[in-house]
Scaffold this active site. Sequence first.
Site, PDB file in Angstrom:
ATOM      1  N   GLU A  39     -31.169   9.130  -9.618  1.00  0.00           N
ATOM      2  CA  GLU A  39     -29.903   8.404  -9.493  1.00  0.00           C
ATOM      3  C   GLU A  39     -29.869   7.164 -10.384  1.00  0.00           C
ATOM      4  O   GLU A  39     -28.862   6.882 -11.016  1.00  0.00           O
ATOM      5  CB  GLU A  39     -29.643   7.997  -8.040  1.00  0.00           C
ATOM      6  CG  GLU A  39     -29.240   9.153  -7.137  1.00  0.00           C
ATOM      7  CD  GLU A  39     -27.825   9.675  -7.377  1.00  0.00           C
ATOM      8  OE1 GLU A  39     -27.073   9.108  -8.186  1.00  0.00           O
ATOM      9  OE2 GLU A  39     -27.469  10.683  -6.739  1.00  0.00           O
ATOM     10  N   ASN A  50     -17.098   6.410 -11.852  1.00  0.00           N
ATOM     11  CA  ASN A  50     -16.731   7.824 -11.719  1.00  0.00           C
ATOM     12  C   ASN A  50     -15.285   8.035 -12.162  1.00  0.00           C
ATOM     13  O   ASN A  50     -14.363   7.633 -11.456  1.00  0.00           O
ATOM     14  CB  ASN A  50     -16.905   8.274 -10.259  1.00  0.00           C
ATOM     15  CG  ASN A  50     -18.337   8.153  -9.813  1.00  0.00           C
ATOM     16  OD1 ASN A  50     -19.220   8.811 -10.325  1.00  0.00           O
ATOM     17  ND2 ASN A  50     -18.579   7.275  -8.844  1.00  0.00           N
ATOM     18  N   ASP A  53     -12.467   9.832  -9.715  1.00  0.00           N
ATOM     19  CA  ASP A  53     -11.711   9.203  -8.622  1.00  0.00           C
ATOM     20  C   ASP A  53     -11.621   7.685  -8.719  1.00  0.00           C
ATOM     21  O   ASP A  53     -11.066   7.045  -7.834  1.00  0.00           O
ATOM     22  CB  ASP A  53     -12.284   9.609  -7.258  1.00  0.00           C
ATOM     23  CG  ASP A  53     -13.658   9.022  -6.970  1.00  0.00           C
ATOM     24  OD1 ASP A  53     -14.245   8.357  -7.857  1.00  0.00           O
ATOM     25  OD2 ASP A  53     -14.149   9.229  -5.841  1.00  0.00           O
ATOM     26  N   SER A  55     -13.967   5.544  -8.408  1.00  0.00           N
ATOM     27  CA  SER A  55     -14.964   4.839  -7.605  1.00  0.00           C
ATOM     28  C   SER A  55     -16.159   4.462  -8.486  1.00  0.00           C
ATOM     29  O   SER A  55     -16.266   4.898  -9.633  1.00  0.00           O
ATOM     30  CB  SER A  55     -15.428   5.706  -6.430  1.00  0.00           C
ATOM     31  OG  SER A  55     -16.152   6.834  -6.910  1.00  0.00           O
ATOM     32  N   ASP A  57     -20.571   3.825  -8.349  1.00  0.00           N
ATOM     33  CA  ASP A  57     -21.830   3.973  -7.629  1.00  0.00           C
ATOM     34  C   ASP A  57     -22.695   2.751  -7.916  1.00  0.00           C
ATOM     35  O   ASP A  57     -22.730   2.277  -9.055  1.00  0.00           O
ATOM     36  CB  ASP A  57     -22.573   5.235  -8.071  1.00  0.00           C
ATOM     37  CG  ASP A  57     -21.752   6.502  -7.841  1.00  0.00           C
ATOM     38  OD1 ASP A  57     -20.986   6.549  -6.860  1.00  0.00           O
ATOM     39  OD2 ASP A  57     -21.882   7.435  -8.646  1.00  0.00           O
ATOM     40  N   ASN A  64     -21.842   5.022  -3.232  1.00  0.00           N
ATOM     41  CA  ASN A  64     -20.467   5.088  -3.719  1.00  0.00           C
ATOM     42  C   ASN A  64     -19.512   4.146  -2.991  1.00  0.00           C
ATOM     43  O   ASN A  64     -19.523   4.041  -1.772  1.00  0.00           O
ATOM     44  CB  ASN A  64     -19.963   6.531  -3.605  1.00  0.00           C
ATOM     45  CG  ASN A  64     -18.605   6.712  -4.226  1.00  0.00           C
ATOM     46  OD1 ASN A  64     -17.592   6.575  -3.555  1.00  0.00           O
ATOM     47  ND2 ASN A  64     -18.581   7.018  -5.507  1.00  0.00           N
TER      48      ASN A  64
END
Length: 134
Positions: A39, A50, A53, A55, A57, A64
């Site tokens: 990650e 992202n 959408d 959003s 992380d 998220n």
Amino acid sequence: MGRGMVYDVCDLARTLREMGLDGYAGYSLANWVCMAYHESRFNTAATHYNDYDGSTDFGIFQINSRYWCQYGSQPSANICRIPCSALLTDNIAPDVACAKTVVTDSDNGMGAWVAWRAYCEGRDMSQYLAGCNL
């Protein structure tokens, strides 16, 4: 807020064990270390936007903003009840606490993390703890 840090694999493994992740929700320590590697490459200040959408992380576990933490005025369920900025410091206690919530509150456990599904699930992860003397 600090600028974050990049953990050494064994230091991270020891820290996560001390914070209660070894065996948490049925997942071995190697699962958590593998997921964090894929990650964020163990970078506590990592972020990823992202496109799909809008959003973002955050942190070592790439938690998220749509569901788990509050990022500015963006809509969020904020299930962990923390600002996303708390996930970007070299203190990973908020990250671990929120990750525990994610793994128990999401319907897929560690499957909530795409990188875990892609690189860790069902695989030999012993190399993530090799030489750490845990």
